[in-house]
Enzyme design. Structure first.
Site, PDB file in Angstrom:
ATOM      1  N   HIS A 202       0.991  -1.233   0.295  1.00 10.91           N
ATOM      2  CA  HIS A 202      -0.054  -0.036  -0.088  1.00 10.91           C
ATOM      3  C   HIS A 202       0.904   1.135   0.124  1.00 10.91           C
ATOM      4  O   HIS A 202       0.228   2.505  -0.382  1.00 10.91           O
ATOM      5  CB  HIS A 202      -1.159   0.228   1.191  1.00 10.91           C
ATOM      6  CG  HIS A 202      -0.335   0.796   2.852  1.00 10.91           C
ATOM      7  ND1 HIS A 202       0.525  -0.675   3.735  1.00 10.91           N
ATOM      8  CD2 HIS A 202       0.251   1.713   3.635  1.00 10.91           C
ATOM      9  CE1 HIS A 202       0.112   0.148   4.476  1.00 10.91           C
ATOM     10  NE2 HIS A 202       0.781   1.068   4.326  1.00 10.91           N
TER      11      HIS A 202
HETATM   12  C1  UD1 Z   1      -1.606   6.063   5.103  1.00 11.69           C
HETATM   13  C2  UD1 Z   1      -0.600   6.684   6.175  1.00 11.69           C
HETATM   14  C3  UD1 Z   1       0.554   5.325   6.663  1.00 11.69           C
HETATM   15  C4  UD1 Z   1      -0.043   3.741   6.798  1.00 11.69           C
HETATM   16  C5  UD1 Z   1      -1.147   3.350   6.495  1.00 11.69           C
HETATM   17  C6  UD1 Z   1      -2.011   2.493   7.005  1.00 11.69           C
HETATM   18  C7  UD1 Z   1       0.266   8.635   5.813  1.00 11.69           C
HETATM   19  C8  UD1 Z   1       0.382   9.670   4.969  1.00 11.69           C
HETATM   20  N1  UD1 Z   1       0.190   7.785   4.984  1.00 11.69           N
HETATM   21  O1  UD1 Z   1      -1.532   5.440   3.922  1.00 11.69           O
HETATM   22  O2  UD1 Z   1       1.626   5.993   7.186  1.00 11.69           O
HETATM   23  O3  UD1 Z   1       1.382   3.204   6.947  1.00 11.69           O
HETATM   24  O4  UD1 Z   1      -2.154   4.621   6.446  1.00 11.69           O
HETATM   25  O5  UD1 Z   1      -2.723   1.762   6.491  1.00 11.69           O
HETATM   26  O6  UD1 Z   1      -0.681   9.417   6.612  1.00 11.69           O
HETATM   27  N2  UD1 Z   1      -8.549   4.881   1.461  1.00 11.69           N
HETATM   28  C9  UD1 Z   1     -10.251   4.603   0.815  1.00 11.69           C
HETATM   29  N3  UD1 Z   1     -10.608   4.119   2.162  1.00 11.69           N
HETATM   30  C10 UD1 Z   1     -10.306   4.157   3.968  1.00 11.69           C
HETATM   31  C11 UD1 Z   1      -8.533   4.517   3.830  1.00 11.69           C
HETATM   32  C12 UD1 Z   1      -8.236   5.109   2.318  1.00 11.69           C
HETATM   33  O7  UD1 Z   1     -10.864   4.379   0.081  1.00 11.69           O
HETATM   34  O8  UD1 Z   1     -10.491   4.298   4.645  1.00 11.69           O
HETATM   35  C13 UD1 Z   1      -8.158   4.804   0.111  1.00 11.69           C
HETATM   36  C14 UD1 Z   1      -8.729   6.375  -0.889  1.00 11.69           C
HETATM   37  O9  UD1 Z   1      -8.610   6.541  -1.791  1.00 11.69           O
HETATM   38  C15 UD1 Z   1      -6.864   7.181  -0.373  1.00 11.69           C
HETATM   39  C16 UD1 Z   1      -6.145   6.477  -0.411  1.00 11.69           C
HETATM   40  O10 UD1 Z   1      -6.959   5.246  -0.136  1.00 11.69           O
HETATM   41  O11 UD1 Z   1      -6.701   8.458  -1.467  1.00 11.69           O
HETATM   42  C17 UD1 Z   1      -4.956   6.360   0.662  1.00 11.69           C
HETATM   43  O12 UD1 Z   1      -5.180   6.359   2.253  1.00 11.69           O
HETATM   44  P1  UD1 Z   1      -4.086   7.858   2.539  1.00 11.69           P
HETATM   45  O13 UD1 Z   1      -4.845   7.537   4.103  1.00 11.69           O
HETATM   46  O14 UD1 Z   1      -3.944   8.991   1.353  1.00 11.69           O
HETATM   47  O15 UD1 Z   1      -3.132   6.734   2.839  1.00 11.69           O
HETATM   48  P2  UD1 Z   1      -2.887   5.366   3.161  1.00 11.69           P
HETATM   49  O16 UD1 Z   1      -1.972   5.151   1.641  1.00 11.69           O
HETATM   50  O17 UD1 Z   1      -4.258   4.813   3.659  1.00 11.69           O
END
Ligand code: UD1
Length: 358
Positions: A202
């Site tokens: 991820h």
């Molecule tokens: C975040 C953390 C990372 C951690 C990870 C655990 C930052 C910079 N990164 O990364 O350190 O290891 O979480 O999972 O804070 N999305 C969904 N549903 C959700 C959550 C996310 O669809 O419930 C999708 C969204 O499209 C979003 C993407 O996932 O754009 C990324 O989510 P984001 O919160 O930006 O960071 P993570 O990649 O999850």
């Protein structure tokens, strides 16, 4: 004391469960969920499974660019802090929720405590590394899991308020290990113990980069056993965007609850991951790990021979899997309590209580 704890992403729910349980023995805790992770299987399910108290505030921030997401959190957290006037703010790990919480508190002169302080990958291109460094420099209490973490902070001139307490993820793992043993996830997925690989992908550098994502999936496809891939929403999104077809041995499933994940990990032939927490859990469970990154914050797992860094190159990943699973000397590998003995949360409570009396 009145303590505001800020959480928002999946690993923070797991870390906060033991700490919250310990803190509430002596202090009042106000729980704030930023809403960074919002899908039921990325958030709600962990609250139920780990008996985490219901958040007092849900900020509903959701996804966005780093600046927008962190900025919106900063505004909303400040409002909560102005209203609650806590004696301390507690933040976890290295996400955008961590940095926003630390920054909002520091600007209001509220003491900040950082759980999982001092870790470094020395790779500033990772958003998590920026978040960790800045949070540590804004913190008054730094709860560090490892000796290496204490040295990292000393190199940056941070020595005051630094406590090596062990890792709260070990607390969570020990607390839940027996329950995880009762999970029927292997039966649900029709898997035999020791007959599959478990993978998680991820990190932005692996998912958003088409070449890296293709290369990782090509490596998985070339492995001779099923690869169980509980896919983060971000991974699914980019597999679709780049139209990457996954081969038959790759089983793309929904993100798993914690107990099922622990069970699946403990019985895997090996784990392939770019997650930080999973590398460490694999080490504690004595499962070989291949890390899909060029660096790690959990260097002890590599030094003891349980973890190999393979980056995103297909050839290197396949070779690393063969090396790690071909060895019959797992039992002889070094294995120490680098990450503590499962009492980190109580140590944190004790130190916070002493800070109150200073
Ligand atoms: C975040 C953390 C990372 C951690 C990870 C655990 C930052 C910079 N990164 O990364 O350190 O290891 O979480 O999972 O804070 N999305 C969904 N549903 C959700 C959550 C996310 O669809 O419930 C999708 C969204 O499209 C979003 C993407 O996932 O754009 C990324 O989510 P984001 O919160 O930006 O960071 P993570 O990649 O999850």
């Amino acid at each position: 004391m009145k303590i505001v704890s800020i959480i928002g992403a999946r690993p923070q729910f797991i870390k906060c469960a033991p700490v919250s349980r310990a803190l509430r023995k002596d202090h009042q805790e106000i729980l704030v969920h930023t809403g960074q992770h919002y899908d039921e299987n990325m958030s709600g399910i962990f609250f139920e499974e780990l008996s985490i108290p219901k958040p007092d505030y849900h900020l509903g921030i959701g996804s966005g660019t780093h600046g927008a997401q962190t900025g919106r959190m900063l505004v909303a957290i400040e409002e909560v802090l102005l209203q609650e006037k806590p004696d301390m703010v507690l933040v976890y790990g290295d996400t955008n929720s961590t940095l926003a919480g630390a920054l909002a508190a520091a600007k209001l002169h509220i003491p900040v405590a950082h759980v999982e302080a001092g870790l470094r990958s020395f790779d500033r291109s990772m958003p998590e590394e920026v978040n960790r460094v800045l949070t540590d420099h804004a913190s008054d209490l730094l709860f560090v899991p490892t000796g290496n973490g204490v040295s990292n902070l000393a190199h940056e001139g941070i020595e005051k308020g630094v406590y090596r307490v062990g890792d709260v993820m070990v607390d969570a793992l020990f607390f839940n290990q027996e329950l995880a043993g009762r999970s029927d996830i292997l039966q649900q997925l029709d898997l035999d113990a020791g007959s599959y690989y478990l993978a998680t992908v991820h990190r932005a550098s692996n998912t958003d980069d088409e070449q890296n994502l293709r290369s990782i999936m090509a490596a998985f496809a070339a492995l001779e056993r099923p690869v169980i891939l509980p896919a983060h929403p971000r991974t699914r999104k980019y597999l679709e965007k780049y139209e990457i077809r996954t081969e038959e041995n790759i089983r793309l499933i929904e993100p798993l609850p914690y107990l099922d994940m622990l069970r699946l990990m403990s019985q895997a032939t090996a784990v392939l991951t770019d997650s930080g927490g999973v590398q460490k859990e694999a080490y504690i469970l004595k499962v070989p790990c291949i890390t899909l990154r060029e660096n790690t914050e959990w260097i002890e797992t590599v030094e003891d021979g349980w973890n190999l860094l393979a980056g995103a190159d297909a050839g290197r990943i396949i070779a690393a899997v063969h090396q790690m699973t071909g060895e019959r000397r797992n039992q002889q590998k070094g294995h120490s309590a680098h990450y503590g003995d499962g009492t980190a949360a109580d140590e944190i409570r004790r130190i916070i209580s002493a800070f109150d009396k200073e």
